[in-house]
Scaffold this motif. Structure first.
Motif, mmCIF file in Angstrom:
data_model
loop_
_atom_site.group_PDB
_atom_site.id
_atom_site.type_symbol
_atom_site.label_atom_id
_atom_site.label_comp_id
_atom_site.label_asym_id
_atom_site.label_seq_id
_atom_site.Cartn_x
_atom_site.Cartn_y
_atom_site.Cartn_z
ATOM 1 N N LEU A 156 35.192 -31.344 21.223
ATOM 2 C CA LEU A 156 35.466 -29.952 21.582
ATOM 3 C C LEU A 156 35.666 -29.874 23.100
ATOM 4 O O LEU A 156 34.821 -30.360 23.861
ATOM 5 C CB LEU A 156 34.298 -29.061 21.157
ATOM 6 C CG LEU A 156 34.343 -27.599 21.604
ATOM 7 C CD1 LEU A 156 35.535 -26.880 20.980
ATOM 8 C CD2 LEU A 156 33.039 -26.914 21.237
ATOM 9 N N GLN A 215 37.392 -27.247 26.392
ATOM 10 C CA GLN A 215 37.933 -25.940 26.753
ATOM 11 C C GLN A 215 39.411 -26.060 27.119
ATOM 12 O O GLN A 215 39.864 -27.132 27.552
ATOM 13 C CB GLN A 215 37.157 -25.366 27.936
ATOM 14 C CG GLN A 215 35.724 -24.990 27.599
ATOM 15 C CD GLN A 215 35.034 -24.272 28.745
ATOM 16 O OE1 GLN A 215 35.465 -24.347 29.895
ATOM 17 N NE2 GLN A 215 33.965 -23.564 28.425
ATOM 18 N N PRO A 216 40.164 -24.986 26.977
ATOM 19 C CA PRO A 216 41.560 -25.002 27.423
ATOM 20 C C PRO A 216 41.662 -25.453 28.873
ATOM 21 O O PRO A 216 40.857 -25.050 29.717
ATOM 22 C CB PRO A 216 42.001 -23.548 27.249
ATOM 23 C CG PRO A 216 41.132 -23.030 26.154
ATOM 24 C CD PRO A 216 39.798 -23.699 26.344
ATOM 25 N N PRO A 246 44.979 -24.602 23.158
ATOM 26 C CA PRO A 246 44.461 -24.353 21.805
ATOM 27 C C PRO A 246 45.387 -24.905 20.714
ATOM 28 O O PRO A 246 44.892 -25.373 19.675
ATOM 29 C CB PRO A 246 44.360 -22.831 21.745
ATOM 30 C CG PRO A 246 44.110 -22.429 23.162
ATOM 31 C CD PRO A 246 44.933 -23.384 23.984
ATOM 32 N N THR A 290 44.843 -28.350 19.053
ATOM 33 C CA THR A 290 43.786 -28.546 18.067
ATOM 34 C C THR A 290 44.355 -29.160 16.797
ATOM 35 O O THR A 290 45.289 -28.621 16.196
ATOM 36 C CB THR A 290 43.103 -27.213 17.746
ATOM 37 O OG1 THR A 290 42.438 -26.734 18.928
ATOM 38 C CG2 THR A 290 42.092 -27.371 16.624
ATOM 39 N N THR A 311 39.384 -30.340 19.135
ATOM 40 C CA THR A 311 39.339 -28.882 19.081
ATOM 41 C C THR A 311 39.369 -28.340 20.504
ATOM 42 O O THR A 311 38.515 -28.695 21.322
ATOM 43 C CB THR A 311 38.079 -28.390 18.363
ATOM 44 O OG1 THR A 311 38.048 -28.937 17.038
ATOM 45 C CG2 THR A 311 38.068 -26.867 18.270
ATOM 46 N N SER A 360 39.089 -25.015 22.505
ATOM 47 C CA SER A 360 38.654 -23.626 22.334
ATOM 48 C C SER A 360 37.679 -23.261 23.437
ATOM 49 O O SER A 360 36.907 -24.101 23.900
ATOM 50 C CB SER A 360 37.988 -23.457 20.974
ATOM 51 O OG SER A 360 37.448 -22.151 20.835
ATOM 52 N N SER A 361 37.712 -22.000 23.812
ATOM 53 C CA SER A 361 36.755 -21.506 24.790
ATOM 54 C C SER A 361 35.541 -20.898 24.097
ATOM 55 O O SER A 361 34.610 -20.431 24.754
ATOM 56 C CB SER A 361 37.422 -20.476 25.708
ATOM 57 O OG SER A 361 37.988 -19.439 24.943
#
Length: 115
Positions: free
Chosen positions: A10, A12-13, A87, A90, A112, A114-115
């Protein structure tokens, strides 16, 4: 023939990840290797390809200038450095030998963004 993907997670953008693909069971240095991805509800797509000697690469337009594919033949490993992640990146990412339609797909590694 076995190729095992790792390194997903995971993020973040705007972040980065580096995926690894470790191969066994064949003469790694003789084959072009590809990274594919499949997002939920979408078809699997070719992301990047590198030839056996690592002198020629291909990138999908959607990842060009953000992703870099590389390989270390002495380590039987192909890498995918992914920067400026979005995003829409992903997906489950898979590696595979280019042009070997009889090869099976591995489990892949989930990325993935995602924020």
């Amino acid at each position: 023939v076995q190729l095992v993907e790792s390194g997903g997670g995971l993020v973040q953008p705007g972040g980065s990840l580096k995926l690894s693909c470790t191969a066994s069971g064949f003469t790694f240095s003789s084959y072009s290797i590809c990274w594919y991805r499949q997002a939920p509800g979408k078809e699997r797509e070719l992301v990047a390809r590198i030839n056996s000697a690592a002198v020629s690469t291909y990138y999908a337009d959607s990842v060009k200038s953000r992703f870099t594919i590389s390989r270390v033949n002495a380590e039987n490993t192909v890498y995918l450095q992914m920067n400026s992640l979005k995003p829409e990146d992903t997906a489950v990412y898979y590696c595979r030998r280019w042009g070997q339609i009889g090869d099976s797909w591995g489990q892949g590694t989930q990325v993935t963004v995602s924020s």
